[in-house]
Design an enzyme around this catalytic site. Structure first.
Site, PDB file in Angstrom:
ATOM      1  N   TRP A 172       0.824   7.436  -4.825  1.00 35.77           N
ATOM      2  CA  TRP A 172       0.312   8.041  -3.588  1.00 35.77           C
ATOM      3  C   TRP A 172      -1.175   7.771  -3.427  1.00 35.77           C
ATOM      4  O   TRP A 172      -1.673   7.607  -2.308  1.00 35.77           O
ATOM      5  CB  TRP A 172       0.612   9.537  -3.566  1.00 35.77           C
ATOM      6  CG  TRP A 172       2.068   9.833  -3.718  1.00 35.77           C
ATOM      7  CD1 TRP A 172       2.661  10.592  -4.689  1.00 35.77           C
ATOM      8  CD2 TRP A 172       3.144   9.342  -2.901  1.00 35.77           C
ATOM      9  NE1 TRP A 172       4.022  10.612  -4.515  1.00 35.77           N
ATOM     10  CE2 TRP A 172       4.347   9.858  -3.420  1.00 35.77           C
ATOM     11  CE3 TRP A 172       3.202   8.524  -1.768  1.00 35.77           C
ATOM     12  CZ2 TRP A 172       5.594   9.585  -2.866  1.00 35.77           C
ATOM     13  CZ3 TRP A 172       4.445   8.238  -1.208  1.00 35.77           C
ATOM     14  CH2 TRP A 172       5.618   8.766  -1.751  1.00 35.77           C
ATOM     15  N   ASP A 173      -1.916   7.742  -4.532  1.00 38.86           N
ATOM     16  CA  ASP A 173      -3.337   7.380  -4.465  1.00 38.86           C
ATOM     17  C   ASP A 173      -3.509   5.970  -3.908  1.00 38.86           C
ATOM     18  O   ASP A 173      -4.398   5.716  -3.078  1.00 38.86           O
ATOM     19  CB  ASP A 173      -3.968   7.427  -5.862  1.00 38.86           C
ATOM     20  CG  ASP A 173      -4.497   8.797  -6.226  1.00 38.86           C
ATOM     21  OD1 ASP A 173      -4.874   9.544  -5.312  1.00 38.86           O
ATOM     22  OD2 ASP A 173      -4.534   9.124  -7.420  1.00 38.86           O
TER      23      ASP A 173
END
Length: 412
Positions: A172-173
């Site tokens: 997700w980063d």
């Protein structure tokens, strides 16, 4: 690789962000040609010495971080005391500097009144400001906490495991970082047409929620009224699983389409077996849902074929039939492939302390060219040149700031 200008050459961006998402966005823009100036506190922020470190941090207090240097390559670095009034004024001035190709800020600074969007746009109304957050209300979150909250660890790992299994990759980063670059470019396009700036807020939790919602996973759970169960290494909803070869090597084989399924049957000589089985089970192997429903039976039939071949032989025969597959290997094998010139996107870099590192060029081949990876950064290395070029400060003014501890060069 050519020396042709990259598409964002001439664009100047200020970045004041730590960890993965914001720096990934700035790195993406830098590799496309933007002049990205990264602002860090003197001595480095909380991610400046984050693992992995050169030598695994074996006692060297100033060991370079492979992590920090790779995520921030290609940027210019300025070190500022952001606790002082003078330092804060410099940061605001850099973010809001006049000029058609300036006035772009990427940050993850939450809760600092002096760096609020309201304060910044008072200095430059057409500022393009993208702020990375944990949650939309500004409270903190990281990839590993938001991933837990959307249910991914509950469907990851072997079927028999009852506890959550975290994913090692901060996916997700990384998605957030690419969304940062998309948001900046969209806001710049809008500014070029309307003259208006934009304040874009991007919460990591929203990235994760949007990801699972857009894949249909939340709808599935809502519709069935229960959680999806674990299926180990099986691909959900189609056929795909790992097989062990005679030499202990393992391969991942996937058949998403009827053509890929036919290729797998051809390679393994099982077409007649599966034709007979389809009649017995009432299955249609052209339907990926049926391949998924009968995945355990299919796997049992295919296992002996892989078990009778080493990985090299299995791979050659799978390739000959155009099967969709991949080999399991360690990162050491990827390093060896890089040393043999296998991966054009990878590049070698020399870190400030002299250690050698492996990093990456842009995955985008711009007219066939990845472009350069970008030089490894060193904290504060470009402090003087940035203050001179972007703010027009004289050598005497910069020297005075340095003597008062407002700014610092390399190694403090």
């Amino acid at each position: 690789m050519t020396d042709a200008p990259r598409p964002l050459s001439g664009l100047e961006i200020t970045e004041c962000a730590s960890f993965v998402a914001g720096p990934t966005g700035g790195m993406t823009l830098a590799q496309l040609g933007a002049d990205v100036v990264r602002i860090d506190p003197i001595g480095g922020g909380s991610d400046h010495r984050r693992w992995p470190l050169v030598g695994d941090g074996d006692g060297a207090a100033d060991a370079d971080s492979y992590y920090w240097t790779s995520l921030n390559k290609g940027k210019r670095s300025i070190a500022v005391d952001m606790r002082s009034d003078e330092g804060r004024e410099l940061v605001v001035a850099l973010a809001t500097a006049p000029g058609e190709n300036r006035g772009v800020l990427v940050d993850n600074v939450v809760g600092r009144r002096w760096m609020s969007n309201e304060v910044l746009v008072a200095q430059r109304p057409d500022l393009v400001h993208l702020r990375v957050q944990g949650y939309p209300d500004g409270s903190p979150a990281v990839d590993y906490t938001v991933n837990a909250e959307i249910g991914i660890p509950g469907i990851t790992g072997p079927e028999a495991v009852g506890s959550p299994v975290n994913h090692a990759l901060p996916a997700w980063d990384l998605v957030a970082g690419l969304t940062v670059s998309t948001g900046v470019l969209a806001a710049l396009y809008e500014r070029s047409r309307s003259g208006r700036g934009a304040y874009v807020e991007l919460a990591l939790s929203d990235i994760a929620l949007a990801g699972v919602a857009n894949l249909g996973w939340l709808s599935e759970v809502a519709g069935r009224g229960s959680e999806r169960s674990r299926h180990g290494n099986h691909v959900y909803g189609s056929f795909g699983v790992d097989f062990a070869c005679s030499d202990g090597g393992r391969v991942m084989v996937v058949a998403l389409t009827p053509g890929q399924w036919s290729a797998l049957c051809e390679a393994t000589g099982t077409a007649e077996v599966f034709a007979a089985l389809a009649t017995a089970l009432g299955a249609d192997w052209a339907d990926e849902a049926d391949r998924y429903r009968h995945r355990e039976t299919i796997t049992a039939i295919l296992k002996p074929w892989f078990a009778s071949r080493d990985r090299a032989q299995a791979g050659a025969e799978l390739d000959a039939a155009r099967v969709l597959w991949g080999k399991y290997q360690g990162m050491g094998e990827v390093v060896a492939e890089h040393r043999a010139g296998r991966h054009a996107v990878l590049a070698d870099a020399t870190l400030p302390g002299g250690a050698e590192a492996i990093t990456a060029r842009s995955p985008m081949r711009w007219n066939g060219d990845h472009g350069g990876a970008g030089a490894a950064p060193e904290l504060g290395r470009e402090t003087d040149e940035v203050l001179a070029a972007r703010l027009g400060l004289s050598a005497a003014e910069i020297s005075a700031l340095r003597s008062r501890g407002v700014v610092a060069g390399p190694r403090g």
